[in-house]
Design an enzyme around this catalytic site. Structure first.
Site, PDB file in Angstrom:
ATOM      1  CG  ASP A   1      -1.928  -0.982   1.048  1.00 16.03           C
ATOM      2  OD1 ASP A   1      -1.799  -2.031   0.650  1.00 16.03           O
ATOM      3  OD2 ASP A   1      -3.044  -0.823   1.871  1.00 16.03           O
TER       4      ASP A   1
ATOM      5  CE  LYS B   1      -5.544   2.097   2.361  1.00 13.82           C
ATOM      6  NZ  LYS B   1      -4.578   1.248   2.926  1.00 13.82           N
TER       7      LYS B   1
ATOM      8  CE  LYS C   1      -7.500  -1.124   2.274  1.00 13.10           C
ATOM      9  NZ  LYS C   1      -6.227  -1.543   2.621  1.00 13.10           N
TER      10      LYS C   1
END
Length: 307
Positions: free
Chosen positions: A144, A207, A243
């Site tokens: 991430d 995300k 996400k």
């Protein structure tokens, strides 16, 4: 797959994107939030949401013991109910990856690690690449990364693109989730541009947030990102995951997001491979609502663990 575009060509595409109809976007998100699902479908929706959770601990006080406890919960979210699915991933700092690997071996649960100077994104590129490579070498299957919002907001989109491309290269076989930190991007137009820039640079997921600032995920912003991945697949044939992270705390909200995914993207994205919730506190509410649906009552306050 990495990018085949130069930074110049990618940024030119991004700068040519049309502006976002903010009123229309918010009205559509509000309309979708009012949709309901049948009670008979709710149990399946709750289990699907559980399977999409990235269970996370990102605190300075994290310890191997805390990570082991989190991994146990990831494997068996409810020790009293064997049919509860495991979560999608456990997300930790790079130094905690070996402990997650030891506790999740053979489970199929992904091991995600934040990298690239999380949560600020403010570090030299080589530091970000070393951070990423270390996490992957330790066993992370997902990275991430957070973009440099300072560079983005000052108009240096080429730098943001080049950094994502470089980090993607350092990921090897690990999937790359690119965090836009939408709460700092100020406008819907910027969220659309950052989404497309990340996808053109090779992101496997986009995300919303680090979860460290407010606002985090919102329904209009997530809807905009869902539309971006829909348009990107139509243009390139490449499917990208989404996400939303932070701010989704209860089952009602989670189901609203699943309805939004289904209405915007269809069943192709209704899988942990393509949609995740970055909201660890959400898991406890999902477990409590699941129990209520099955037995008609809530359990006591000690039913779920305190995270």
């Amino acid at each position: 797959m990495g990018s085949i575009l130069s930074a110049h060509d990618a940024v030119r595409q991004v700068r040519s994107l049309p502006g976002v109809d903010a009123v229309g976007l918010e009205e559509r998100a509000s309309d979708l939030a009012k949709r309901s699902i049948k009670t008979t479908s709710k149990a399946a929706a709750i289990d699907l949401a559980i399977s999409m959770v990235d269970l996370t601990t990102l605190e300075g006080a994290d310890t191997p013991g805390k990570v082991a406890s989190l991994c146990a919960k990831a494997r068996r979210p409810d020790p009293t109910q064997a049919d509860v699915p495991p979560v999608a991933a456990v997300c930790v700092y790079p130094s905690m990856v070996p402990h997650a690997v030891a506790n999740l071996k053979g489970t199929g649960i992904n091991i995600a690690s934040v990298a690239t100077a999380f949560p600020s994104g403010q570090a030299p590129l080589q530091v970000k690449l070393d951070d990423t490579a270390a996490a992957v070498a330790a066993g992370a299957t997902e990275i991430d990364m957070v973009i440099d919002r300072g560079a983005f907001l000052s108009g240096n989109l080429e730098k943001v693109f080049d950094e994502i491309v470089a980090v993607k290269g350092a990921c090897g076989d690990a999937h790359l989730k690119v965090i836009l930190e939408t709460g700092e991007l100020a406008t819907y137009d910027n969220v659309r541009k950052a989404s497309h820039l990340a996808m053109l640079a090779g992101a496997d997921f986009i995300k919303t947030s680090t979860g460290k600032i407010s606002p985090a995920a919102t329904m209009p912003v997530t809807l905009l990102m869902l539309q971006a991945v829909r348009d990107f697949r139509a243009e390139t044939g490449t499917q990208i995951g989404v996400k939303p992270a932070g701010g989704i705390r209860n089952t009602k909200d989670a189901i609203r997001y699943l309805v939004m995914v289904n209405e915007t993207l269809g069943e192709d994205w209704l899988s942990p491979n393509w949609f995740r919730f970055g909201a660890s506190s959400l898991l406890n509410d999902l477990l409590m609502q699941r129990l209520k649906l099955a037995h008609g009552h809530y359990s006591g306050p000690n039913y779920v663990t305190v995270d």
